[in-house]
Design an enzyme around this catalytic site. Structure first.
Site, mmCIF file in Angstrom:
data_model
loop_
_atom_site.group_PDB
_atom_site.id
_atom_site.type_symbol
_atom_site.label_atom_id
_atom_site.label_comp_id
_atom_site.label_asym_id
_atom_site.label_seq_id
_atom_site.Cartn_x
_atom_site.Cartn_y
_atom_site.Cartn_z
ATOM 1 C CG HIS A 1 41.814 38.902 46.321
ATOM 2 N ND1 HIS A 1 41.653 37.941 47.490
ATOM 3 C CD2 HIS A 1 41.306 37.901 45.467
ATOM 4 C CE1 HIS A 1 41.040 36.876 47.209
ATOM 5 N NE2 HIS A 1 40.958 36.718 45.929
ATOM 6 N NE ARG B 1 43.175 32.541 47.113
ATOM 7 C CZ ARG B 1 41.987 32.718 47.149
ATOM 8 N NH1 ARG B 1 41.229 33.054 46.007
ATOM 9 N NH2 ARG B 1 41.338 33.385 48.201
ATOM 10 C CB CYS C 1 42.117 35.758 40.830
ATOM 11 S SG CYS C 1 41.237 37.059 39.922
ATOM 12 C CD GLN D 1 43.736 34.915 43.519
ATOM 13 O OE1 GLN D 1 42.711 34.604 43.806
ATOM 14 N NE2 GLN D 1 44.494 33.895 42.559
HETATM 15 N N1 NVA Z 1 38.611 41.680 41.119
HETATM 16 C C1 NVA Z 1 37.880 40.611 41.149
HETATM 17 C C2 NVA Z 1 38.642 39.398 42.131
HETATM 18 C C3 NVA Z 1 37.389 38.196 42.317
HETATM 19 C C4 NVA Z 1 38.065 37.037 42.904
HETATM 20 C C5 NVA Z 1 36.710 41.193 42.220
HETATM 21 O O1 NVA Z 1 36.887 41.878 43.158
HETATM 22 O O2 NVA Z 1 35.606 40.947 41.775
HETATM 23 N N1 CP Z 2 39.710 34.036 43.040
HETATM 24 C C1 CP Z 2 38.879 34.179 43.980
HETATM 25 O O1 CP Z 2 38.993 34.868 45.193
HETATM 26 O O2 CP Z 2 37.622 33.398 43.640
HETATM 27 P P1 CP Z 2 36.315 33.608 44.500
HETATM 28 O O3 CP Z 2 35.670 35.035 44.248
HETATM 29 O O4 CP Z 2 35.451 32.330 44.018
HETATM 30 O O5 CP Z 2 36.642 33.286 46.050
#
Ligand code: NVA
Ligand code: CP
Length: 305
Positions: free
Chosen positions: A131, A288, A260, A134
């Site tokens: 990610h 973001r 996040c 993020q």
């Molecule tokens: N680690 C989490 C982040 C969400 C923004 C997921 O992948 O669901």
């Molecule tokens: N932190 C983040 O990416 O949030 P969302 O899943 O809401 O996009």
């Protein structure tokens, strides 16, 4: 000419990130002063979502609009991708119609395959593995509150997931120390762990030891999207990996807390910490928007000197 992509945190050099952080500061200032800035007029962003999102969708869509362009939301449910159209065929078509693409998906390989035939830049808006957007926003947020992250210590408490993997890459690029503590059975895969020297990534069996003296303590949900079947087991296995007031005390009064989001109060973080004075989660979410505007500008227009 082949477009540049942003599929994981390691795509940019330290110097390029320094540029992006500087650029973000400028772009954010324009936004705060209600000054229009439309370098991407007439450009279109396609956003492909195979998983749910609040922040990522909102920040990319609003960000593209604020830069003068427009954004189109596509999901697996209502595109042919959900009916088995090959990713490469989708990439050929989408990248002939828009200027830049953001994808939130499961396997990183889907992003790699899409990018391999895309005529336009592709951005990872979260995969099972990474990610990067993020962590770029998080590093910018840290710099706003505490200055450069280089030489600092960040504690990652909890799951060795997509966000953790991006923090590890960031540690080696920005030259800071990442203390990682995960429950037994949820460690960083040996292959990935082997990529980093102890000066960048150190593992701790006890989360309290990881947090001790850290400049930033950060965590994430115990169950990421796509792993819901393991939820009951994870609730049990992660119960000692909550960031709470005692842990923040060990980090110190000057330590920041980040998440996040979305968060589960009472699981990976106590309400007292996430809603407390050391938490910068709302700045983190807002940033973001600003960092991704700088990212899209850079991928489409290069450096603006
Ligand atoms: N680690 C989490 C982040 C969400 C923004 C997921 O992948 O669901
Ligand atoms: N932190 C983040 O990416 O949030 P969302 O899943 O809401 O996009």
């Amino acid at each position: 000419m082949k477009p540049r992509h942003y599929l994981h945190f390691g795509e940019f050099s330290r110097a390029e990130y320094e540029y992006l952080l500087e650029r973000t500061r400028w772009i954010k200032a324009q936004f705060k002063q209600y000054k229009p800035y439309h370098p991407l007029a007439d450009r279109t962003l396609a956003m492909i979502f195979e998983k749910q999102s609040t922040r990522t969708r909102l920040s990319f869509e609003a960000g593209m609009h604020q830069l003068g362009g427009s954004a189109i939301f596509l999901s697996t449910r209502d595109t042919q991708l959900g009916r088995g159209e090959p990713v490469e065929d989708m990439a050929q078509v989408v990248s002939r119609m828009v200027d830049i693409v953001m994808i939130r998906t499961f396997e990183q390989d889907i992003l790699v395959r899409f990018a391999s035939v895309s005529r336009v830049p592709v951005i990872n808006g979260l995969s099972n593995e990474y990610h990067p957007c993020q962590v770029m926003g998080d590093i910018f947020t840290f710099s706003e509150h505490r200055g450069a992250i280089t030489g600092k210590t960040v504690a990652w408490i909890g799951d060795s997931n997509n966000v953790c993997n991006s923090w590890m890459k960031a540690a080696a690029i920005f030259d800071f120390k990442l203390n990682v503590s995960t429950p037994p059975g949820y460690e960083v895969e040996a292959e990935r762990a082997g990529n980093y020297g102890k000066q960048y990534v150190e593992y701790f069996a006890d989360p309290m030891d990881a947090a001790r003296g850290a400049d930033l303590v950060t965590t994430d949900v115990w169950t990421s999207m796509g792993f819901e079947a393991e939820n009951a087991e994870r609730l049990r296995d992660f119960s000692d990996w909550q960031v709470d007031a005692d842990m923040m005390k060990l980090a110190g009064a000057n330590a920041l807390f980040m998440h996040c989001l979305p968060a589960h109060r009472g699981e990976e973080v106590s309400a007292e910490v996430i809603d407390g004075p050391q938490s910068v989660v709302w700045d983190e979410a807002e940033n973001r928007l600003h960092t991704q505007k700088a990212l899209m500008e850079f991928l489409l227009l290069g450096r603006i000197e």
